[in-house]
Design a protein around this motif. Structure first.
Motif, PDB file in Angstrom:
ATOM      1  N   PRO A 330     -17.232   4.754 -10.746  1.00 47.05           N
ATOM      2  CA  PRO A 330     -18.478   5.486 -11.012  1.00 47.05           C
ATOM      3  C   PRO A 330     -19.628   4.942 -10.165  1.00 47.05           C
ATOM      4  O   PRO A 330     -19.592   3.790  -9.709  1.00 47.05           O
ATOM      5  N   ASP A 331     -20.643   5.769  -9.970  1.00 50.99           N
ATOM      6  CA  ASP A 331     -21.835   5.367  -9.234  1.00 50.99           C
ATOM      7  C   ASP A 331     -22.915   4.975 -10.231  1.00 50.99           C
ATOM      8  O   ASP A 331     -23.429   5.833 -10.956  1.00 50.99           O
ATOM      9  N   ASP A 334     -25.991   7.121 -10.546  1.00 51.35           N
ATOM     10  CA  ASP A 334     -25.881   8.507 -11.008  1.00 51.35           C
ATOM     11  C   ASP A 334     -26.656   8.673 -12.318  1.00 51.35           C
ATOM     12  O   ASP A 334     -26.328   8.022 -13.319  1.00 51.35           O
ATOM     13  N   PRO A 335     -27.683   9.539 -12.361  1.00 52.44           N
ATOM     14  CA  PRO A 335     -28.461   9.706 -13.597  1.00 52.44           C
ATOM     15  C   PRO A 335     -27.649  10.284 -14.746  1.00 52.44           C
ATOM     16  O   PRO A 335     -28.031  10.147 -15.916  1.00 52.44           O
ATOM     17  N   ALA A 336     -26.520  10.934 -14.441  1.00 54.05           N
ATOM     18  CA  ALA A 336     -25.685  11.492 -15.503  1.00 54.05           C
ATOM     19  C   ALA A 336     -24.830  10.438 -16.185  1.00 54.05           C
ATOM     20  O   ALA A 336     -24.259  10.686 -17.258  1.00 54.05           O
ATOM     21  N   LEU A 337     -24.732   9.243 -15.584  1.00 56.48           N
ATOM     22  CA  LEU A 337     -23.914   8.187 -16.167  1.00 56.48           C
ATOM     23  C   LEU A 337     -24.649   7.593 -17.373  1.00 56.48           C
ATOM     24  O   LEU A 337     -25.837   7.260 -17.288  1.00 56.48           O
TER      25      LEU A 337
END
Length: 549
Positions: A330-331, A334-337
């Motif tokens: 995962p990044d 990433d704001p979705a994380l």
């Protein structure tokens, strides 16, 4: 019994009369006769009776009689202060008292723990034996002798392990005494066990949300935590309401950590709001503890986000004739994380790998079977592409322990990916199964003949997962390991020796067999003294057991 005229203007019982007698004694009764009119009424009446009984006396004898009576009167007590209610009487000790020999041994153990006699020490063998004595007294249905209660309660304030062992054997009189001091009550109160009445468990009395609590409002940190634990145990919703109403941010960080830990007792979906507040805390420890509790609430919104992010990062591929787990890191940007409190990554661990480990460690292991369509045994045995197998399996181990998933513990143990994880996973297994597995592990280590620091440490950690006393198969395995290591002069951890001394079966035959094995060692063997201490402790535990029967 003293009377209201027992105190004169000077504030001491019979003070004016005493001063008159002292003056007469110093100057002599010929020059200054004693002022008997200054004596308190009860003393004057008693003196009159003495003089009548003796047919009168000279002035010097009368002075001495008056001084003796007044001294007794002054030492007898004072009138009670207004507004002071007497303490409630101590309940009669209706429980089964310990036998005399056991009471003597308890006194001896406490003396060995006394800093005045041990130069400030107190940990080690005597501390272990005291806890053993308390556990054996509980099993025998006995209570602590009342004269030993103050010393034990003082020790419980300093040592939580003693407090936990002491609470079941305090008895009615011990609980009465503990209630008289806030530090005593705060130490043993959280460990109070339910009382038995008419064959049914009755919850120990605790605070309610409606009753005022000086402990919560004005108490020390220990008293506030103890009060909150009791409230949470008796009424989880009330404890949750107290914490929601509190000035959370003004509390100290260590107190906020303790308050989050309290929520583990009776954890429910209704705790999500409070845990979300804690998850936004400025302290990393508070955030991590809150996240570990939230992860155990499957319906929580954040928990579902973590589960989706974790399972989306791992998928199953068939490559040629074998199936492989493929990881997409995962990044973290990433704001979705979902936000997870990871802290700083260790040197050499990339941010994506670090984020993946934390997401997987919080996800229930059973979620992987649903997401990938394979059993726990199959998934644990599959290879992982890209060299990320140790990281993925290590995170699975953490998740298995967090969610207490015995099925996944068995699967990961069978896969045997990393030996250092074995002892952690063993703690998840049921007790009987755990003992069998640990005995096999120790026996295998003995057969291989390795005694390096790593092997000894794993053996010690494995046996630490088994409660005392050990059943005979495990006891035999540990003794085999200890004696085998001693014969080779290999490394043996102090913790393992200490644990064996207090977990081996407390039998005279066991102690004698161990001494026989020690005698067979060379006279210059460095482990003879340490193993002899183990045998002595086993023998003393056996004697304690006999005394409490």
């Amino acid at each position: 019994m003293t009377t209201p005229d027992a105190a004169d203007a000077g504030g001491t019982a019979g003070g004016a009369g005493w001063n008159a007698l002292v003056g007469a004694a110093l100057l002599g009764t010929d020059r200054r006769p004693a002022e008997l009119t200054a004596l308190p009424g009860p003393v004057a009446a008693a003196l009159s009776g003495v003089r009548t009984a003796t047919g009168g006396a000279d002035a010097a004898t009368t002075l001495l009689d008056a001084a003796a009576l007044l001294t007794t009167y002054r030492r007898a007590g004072r009138a009670p202060l207004p507004g002071r209610a007497p303490l409630p009487p101590a309940p009669s000790s209706g429980e089964h008292p310990v036998p005399a020999a056991a009471a003597v041994r308890l006194g001896s153990l406490l003396a060995r723990l006394d800093p005045a006699t041990r130069g400030g020490g107190g940990s080690g063998r005597a501390g272990h034996l005291l806890r053993t004595w308390l556990h054996l007294a509980e099993e025998a249905g006995c209570t602590v002798p009342p004269p030993r209660l103050p010393a034990l309660l003082d020790l419980a304030v300093r040592r939580t392990d003693v407090a936990a062992a002491l609470a079941p054997v305090l008895g009615a009189r011990g609980w009465w005494l503990a209630a008289l001091r806030e530090d005593w009550n705060a130490a043993v109160g959280p460990h109070r066990v339910p009382a038995q009445r008419d064959g049914q468990e009755q919850a120990a009395p605790g605070p309610t949300a409606q009753e005022p609590s000086s402990a919560w409002e004005h108490g020390t940190s220990a008293e506030r935590r103890a009060w909150l634990r009791r409230l949470r145990h008796g009424d989880p919703a009330a404890a949750r309401a107290v914490l929601l109403a509190s000035a959370w941010r003004s509390e100290r960080a260590e107190d906020r950590v303790a308050f989050v830990a309290v929520l583990a007792d009776g954890l429910a979906d209704e705790d999500e709001e409070l845990l979300e507040r804690a998850r936004a805390d400025r302290s990393l420890d508070v955030r991590r503890d809150a996240e570990r509790l939230l992860a155990r609430l499957p319906a929580a919104a954040w928990t579902q986000q973590v589960r989706r992010a974790a399972t989306a990062a791992v998928h199953l591929e068939r490559r040629r004739l074998r199936r492989t787990l493929v990881v997409t890191l995962p990044d973290p940007a990433d704001p979705a994380l979902p936000t997870v409190s990871t802290g700083n990554a260790p040197v050499g661990v990339g941010p994506g790998t670090w984020a993946l480990q934390h997401l997987v460690a919080l996800t229930p292991p059973a979620a992987w079977e649903e997401a990938l369509g394979e059993s726990a045994e199959q998934l644990a045995a599959l290879p992982v592409d890209g060299g990320l197998g140790p990281e993925l399996h290590g995170a699975w181990v953490q998740a298995t322990v967090l969610h207490r998933d015995a099925r996944w513990a068995r699967a990961l143990l069978a896969a045997g990916r990393r030996a250092e994880h074995d002892t952690t996973l063993l703690s998840v297994l049921p007790a009987a199964e755990r003992v069998t597995a640990v005995a096999a592990l120790v026996t295998a280590a003995t057969r291989t003949g390795t005694g390096d620091d790593g092997t000894s440490g794993r053996v010690g950690a494995a046996v630490a997962a088994c409660p005392a006393p050990w059943p005979q198969p495990l006891a035999d395995a540990v003794l085999g390991w200890l004696l085998g290591a001693a014969r080779r002069s290999r490394w043996v951890t102090h913790d393992l020796l200490e644990r064996a001394a207090h977990a081996l079966p407390a039998t005279a035959a066991g102690a004698d067999a161990l001494r026989t094995a020690i005698d067979a060692l060379p006279a210059d063997n460095p482990w003879r003294a340490a193993l002899s201490d183990v045998a002595d402790t086993v023998a003393e535990r056996h004697q304690m057991l006999k005394e409490l029967r």
